[in-house]
Structure formats: C-alpha cells, structure tokens
Design an enzyme around this catalytic site. Structure first.
Site, PDB file in Angstrom:
ATOM      1  N   LYS A   1       0.825  -1.183   0.000  1.00  0.00           N
ATOM      2  CA  LYS A   1       0.000   0.000   0.000  1.00  0.00           C
ATOM      3  C   LYS A   1       0.874   1.254   0.000  1.00  0.00           C
ATOM      4  O   LYS A   1       0.410   2.353  -0.221  1.00  0.00           O
ATOM      5  CB  LYS A   1      -0.863   0.038   1.288  1.00  0.00           C
ATOM      6  CG  LYS A   1      -1.702  -1.181   1.515  1.00  0.00           C
ATOM      7  CD  LYS A   1      -2.324  -1.091   2.926  1.00  0.00           C
ATOM      8  CE  LYS A   1      -2.877  -2.455   3.280  1.00  0.00           C
ATOM      9  NZ  LYS A   1      -3.208  -2.533   4.716  1.00  0.00           N
ATOM     10  N   GLY A   2       2.163   1.031   0.267  1.00  0.00           N
ATOM     11  CA  GLY A   2       3.060   2.152   0.544  1.00  0.00           C
ATOM     12  C   GLY A   2       3.215   3.159  -0.581  1.00  0.00           C
ATOM     13  O   GLY A   2       3.510   4.322  -0.327  1.00  0.00           O
TER      14      GLY A   2
ATOM     15  N   GLU B   1       7.230   2.432  -6.473  1.00  0.00           N
ATOM     16  CA  GLU B   1       7.443   1.839  -5.144  1.00  0.00           C
ATOM     17  C   GLU B   1       7.825   2.942  -4.157  1.00  0.00           C
ATOM     18  O   GLU B   1       8.432   3.946  -4.528  1.00  0.00           O
ATOM     19  CB  GLU B   1       8.548   0.768  -5.270  1.00  0.00           C
ATOM     20  CG  GLU B   1       8.993   0.097  -3.985  1.00  0.00           C
ATOM     21  CD  GLU B   1       7.948  -0.712  -3.257  1.00  0.00           C
ATOM     22  OE1 GLU B   1       6.870  -0.176  -3.009  1.00  0.00           O
ATOM     23  OE2 GLU B   1       8.234  -1.866  -2.886  1.00  0.00           O
ATOM     24  N   ASP B   2       7.475   2.733  -2.891  1.00  0.00           N
ATOM     25  CA  ASP B   2       7.811   3.754  -1.885  1.00  0.00           C
ATOM     26  C   ASP B   2       9.300   3.773  -1.573  1.00  0.00           C
ATOM     27  O   ASP B   2       9.930   4.820  -1.519  1.00  0.00           O
ATOM     28  CB  ASP B   2       6.989   3.546  -0.594  1.00  0.00           C
ATOM     29  CG  ASP B   2       7.050   2.124  -0.046  1.00  0.00           C
ATOM     30  OD1 ASP B   2       7.791   1.271  -0.598  1.00  0.00           O
ATOM     31  OD2 ASP B   2       6.351   1.844   0.948  1.00  0.00           O
TER      32      ASP B   2
ATOM     33  N   ASP C   1      14.815  -1.075  -0.518  1.00  0.00           N
ATOM     34  CA  ASP C   1      15.572  -1.409   0.686  1.00  0.00           C
ATOM     35  C   ASP C   1      16.552  -2.526   0.317  1.00  0.00           C
ATOM     36  O   ASP C   1      17.587  -2.258  -0.296  1.00  0.00           O
ATOM     37  CB  ASP C   1      14.564  -1.801   1.768  1.00  0.00           C
ATOM     38  CG  ASP C   1      15.172  -2.022   3.139  1.00  0.00           C
ATOM     39  OD1 ASP C   1      16.166  -1.369   3.468  1.00  0.00           O
ATOM     40  OD2 ASP C   1      14.634  -2.854   3.888  1.00  0.00           O
TER      41      ASP C   1
ATOM     42  N   LYS D   1      17.552   3.096   0.106  1.00  0.00           N
ATOM     43  CA  LYS D   1      18.530   2.868   1.187  1.00  0.00           C
ATOM     44  C   LYS D   1      19.625   1.982   0.604  1.00  0.00           C
ATOM     45  O   LYS D   1      19.589   0.753   0.775  1.00  0.00           O
ATOM     46  CB  LYS D   1      17.880   2.096   2.339  1.00  0.00           C
ATOM     47  CG  LYS D   1      16.961   2.854   3.249  1.00  0.00           C
ATOM     48  CD  LYS D   1      16.545   1.927   4.408  1.00  0.00           C
ATOM     49  CE  LYS D   1      15.330   2.405   5.117  1.00  0.00           C
ATOM     50  NZ  LYS D   1      14.765   1.395   6.042  1.00  0.00           N
TER      51      LYS D   1
ATOM     52  N   PHE E   1      14.651   3.729   9.992  1.00  0.00           N
ATOM     53  CA  PHE E   1      13.281   3.301   9.713  1.00  0.00           C
ATOM     54  C   PHE E   1      12.419   4.548   9.561  1.00  0.00           C
ATOM     55  O   PHE E   1      12.319   5.357  10.479  1.00  0.00           O
ATOM     56  CB  PHE E   1      12.740   2.395  10.813  1.00  0.00           C
ATOM     57  CG  PHE E   1      11.528   1.634  10.350  1.00  0.00           C
ATOM     58  CD1 PHE E   1      11.675   0.413   9.712  1.00  0.00           C
ATOM     59  CD2 PHE E   1      10.257   2.167  10.492  1.00  0.00           C
ATOM     60  CE1 PHE E   1      10.566  -0.275   9.239  1.00  0.00           C
ATOM     61  CE2 PHE E   1       9.143   1.482  10.017  1.00  0.00           C
ATOM     62  CZ  PHE E   1       9.304   0.256   9.399  1.00  0.00           C
ATOM     63  N   VAL E   2      11.811   4.695   8.387  1.00  0.00           N
ATOM     64  CA  VAL E   2      11.052   5.917   8.110  1.00  0.00           C
ATOM     65  C   VAL E   2       9.565   5.619   7.898  1.00  0.00           C
ATOM     66  O   VAL E   2       9.188   4.526   7.452  1.00  0.00           O
ATOM     67  CB  VAL E   2      11.617   6.667   6.877  1.00  0.00           C
ATOM     68  CG1 VAL E   2      12.984   7.250   7.171  1.00  0.00           C
ATOM     69  CG2 VAL E   2      11.685   5.765   5.650  1.00  0.00           C
TER      70      VAL E   2
ATOM     71  N   ASP F   1       4.605   2.945   6.403  1.00  0.00           N
ATOM     72  CA  ASP F   1       3.980   2.651   7.689  1.00  0.00           C
ATOM     73  C   ASP F   1       4.920   2.020   8.702  1.00  0.00           C
ATOM     74  O   ASP F   1       5.984   1.496   8.351  1.00  0.00           O
ATOM     75  CB  ASP F   1       2.813   1.682   7.484  1.00  0.00           C
ATOM     76  CG  ASP F   1       3.290   0.242   7.241  1.00  0.00           C
ATOM     77  OD1 ASP F   1       4.154   0.034   6.370  1.00  0.00           O
ATOM     78  OD2 ASP F   1       2.839  -0.663   7.960  1.00  0.00           O
TER      79      ASP F   1
ATOM     80  N   ARG G   1       0.913   6.246   7.782  1.00  0.00           N
ATOM     81  CA  ARG G   1       0.935   6.388   6.320  1.00  0.00           C
ATOM     82  C   ARG G   1       0.456   7.774   5.895  1.00  0.00           C
ATOM     83  O   ARG G   1       0.823   8.276   4.840  1.00  0.00           O
ATOM     84  CB  ARG G   1       0.030   5.342   5.656  1.00  0.00           C
ATOM     85  CG  ARG G   1       0.531   3.913   5.764  1.00  0.00           C
ATOM     86  CD  ARG G   1      -0.259   3.032   4.793  1.00  0.00           C
ATOM     87  NE  ARG G   1      -0.126   1.613   5.073  1.00  0.00           N
ATOM     88  CZ  ARG G   1       0.863   0.832   4.647  1.00  0.00           C
ATOM     89  NH1 ARG G   1       1.834   1.335   3.928  1.00  0.00           N
ATOM     90  NH2 ARG G   1       0.877  -0.458   4.929  1.00  0.00           N
TER      91      ARG G   1
HETATM   92  P1  IMP Z   1      12.812  -4.625  -0.052  1.00  0.00           P
HETATM   93  O1  IMP Z   1      12.213  -5.807  -0.710  1.00  0.00           O
HETATM   94  O2  IMP Z   1      13.700  -5.018   1.106  1.00  0.00           O
HETATM   95  O3  IMP Z   1      13.499  -3.656  -0.975  1.00  0.00           O
HETATM   96  O4  IMP Z   1      11.645  -3.922   0.727  1.00  0.00           O
HETATM   97  C1  IMP Z   1      10.841  -2.951   0.282  1.00  0.00           C
HETATM   98  C2  IMP Z   1       9.680  -2.831   1.247  1.00  0.00           C
HETATM   99  O5  IMP Z   1      10.113  -2.864   2.635  1.00  0.00           O
HETATM  100  C3  IMP Z   1       9.038  -1.482   1.077  1.00  0.00           C
HETATM  101  O6  IMP Z   1       8.046  -1.522   0.101  1.00  0.00           O
HETATM  102  C4  IMP Z   1       8.471  -1.206   2.447  1.00  0.00           C
HETATM  103  O7  IMP Z   1       7.195  -1.778   2.552  1.00  0.00           O
HETATM  104  C5  IMP Z   1       9.383  -1.945   3.408  1.00  0.00           C
HETATM  105  N1  IMP Z   1      10.330  -1.012   4.055  1.00  0.00           N
HETATM  106  C6  IMP Z   1      11.674  -0.993   3.917  1.00  0.00           C
HETATM  107  N2  IMP Z   1      12.221  -0.011   4.661  1.00  0.00           N
HETATM  108  C7  IMP Z   1      11.197   0.626   5.267  1.00  0.00           C
HETATM  109  C8  IMP Z   1      11.129   1.757   6.163  1.00  0.00           C
HETATM  110  O8  IMP Z   1      12.121   2.394   6.544  1.00  0.00           O
HETATM  111  N3  IMP Z   1       9.866   2.113   6.568  1.00  0.00           N
HETATM  112  C9  IMP Z   1       8.757   1.461   6.179  1.00  0.00           C
HETATM  113  N4  IMP Z   1       8.785   0.403   5.346  1.00  0.00           N
HETATM  114  C10 IMP Z   1       9.997  -0.010   4.892  1.00  0.00           C
END
Ligand code: IMP
Length: 183
Positions: A40-41, A106-107, A110, A138, A159-160, A166, A172
């Site tokens: 949902k981000g 995508e939000d 990570d 990140k 962590f943001v 969220d 959110r």
């Molecule tokens: P990845 O697959 O590790 O790149 O994760 C991406 C997902 O992790 C994002 O769509 C977020 O839902 C979640 N996420 C990663 N870091 C944060 C953060 O700092 N705050 C909130 N959600 C995060």
C-alpha cells in the site's frame, strides 16, 4: 507516544516529485504510460507523481507480501527485516502489460528483493518499456543488484514512516517523511 523526527518535509518531497515527473514526461513524451503502484506504501507517491506528469496515463496496482515469519514491529524497527527473498503475489495487475510502457512505482528500495521479484514478473508480460520509480532508496541495505530509474532521495539506514510508509500500518497519512528513532 513515539517521537518522530522529520527527515524530508512535505515541501522537499513535493519539489522532488515534480522533478521526477518532469523526467518521466520527457522520457515518454507523446506516449501512453501505465503507472503500476505497489500496495500500500506507494499509493500516495503514485497519486502525486501521476498528477504531475503531462502524459496520457492510467493506473494499476500490484500487491505483495513476503514468506517467512515477519518479526514483531519493534524487532523490525530495531534490525530491519531480511526476508528469505521469497515474495508472494497477493494482487496481480488487472490488465495486459504487453507492448505497454510501464512505470513501476514503489515507496522505498531497501534490500531490493521486492522490486527484483516484481521486475521479473512484469518483464514476463513483455512490456514495451519498464522503468522503476522509487521515492526513497537505502543503498546500504541492498542485497540484490537493482536500481531505480527515477529515485527521489537516497537515505541512510533508518526506519522511516509517512507519505505512504507505515510502521505496523500507522503513520501512512503523515505529510512529511519521518524517522522513528531506534532508541
Ligand atoms: P525490499 O524488498 O527489502 O526492498 O523492501 C521494500 C519494502 O520494505 C518497502 O516496500 C516497504 O514496505 C518496506 N520497508 C523498507 N524499509 C522501510 C522503512 O524504513 N519504513 C517502512 N517500510 C519499509
């Protein structure tokens, strides 16, 4: 009540989103684009980004969750969460993407596991062009060699929340992007 620290203000976000929208408008000039938001981000980012582009645009949404036991929110906050890399589709796109221009929205990038999975999944549709827009990045957390084509801000490993992001489904709706201190 957790004390939040503003990392990116609503004005900084708005300015950067407009810059990304201008880049997308330039790159796809005269063509139609489908913005595919990751639930949902990315919902708020997609809403602002798509309204700032000057293109013939439509929306779609895709949903994912990760296999494995997600830790409790406080644990996730403390150490982040490194899933096994297995991502499960909870909602597929509603339309054919074949021959279309796609911007996957995508939000945050990570570890890169989610977008690596989604990119592969959408590439199987044989789109004309597939680009990735991520508001936040990140880079220090990356496990997969994936990059966004349109990246808003590179941020440290904090962590943001806010602007769609969220913590246990909360925050959110904050207009700014804020850090939840890890203590
Ligand atoms: P990845 O697959 O590790 O790149 O994760 C991406 C997902 O992790 C994002 O769509 C977020 O839902 C979640 N996420 C990663 N870091 C944060 C953060 O700092 N705050 C909130 N959600 C995060």
């Amino acid at each position: 009540m957790t004390e939040l620290k503003v990392l990116l203000s609503r004005d900084e976000i708005a300015k950067r989103v407009n810059e990304l929208a201008a880049e997308i408008t330039r790159d796809f000039a005269g063509e139609a684009v489908i913005f595919v938001g990751v639930l949902k981000g990315a919902a708020i980012f997609l809403a602002d980004l798509s309204r700032a582009v000057k293109l013939d645009a439509t929306f779609d949404f895709i949903g994912v969750s990760s296999y494995g036991n997600r830790p409790s929110p406080p644990q996730e906050l403390k150490a982040g969460w490194d899933s096994t890399g297995e991502v499960k589709l909870t909602k597929d796109v509603d339309q054919s993407m074949q021959g279309k221009n796609i911007v996957l929205v995508e939000d945050i990038l990570d570890t890169g596991l989610t977008l690596t999975y989604l990119k592969k999944l959408l590439e199987a549709h044989q789109p004309r062009r597939l680009k990735i827009a991520a508001l936040l990045d990140k880079p220090s957390r990356r496990k997969m060699p994936i990059q966004g084509d349109y990246v808003g801000f590179q941020i440290p490993d904090e962590f943001v929340v806010g602007y769609g992001l969220d913590y246990a489904e909360r925050y959110r709706n904050l207009a700014d992007i804020c850090i939840i201190p890890r203590e």
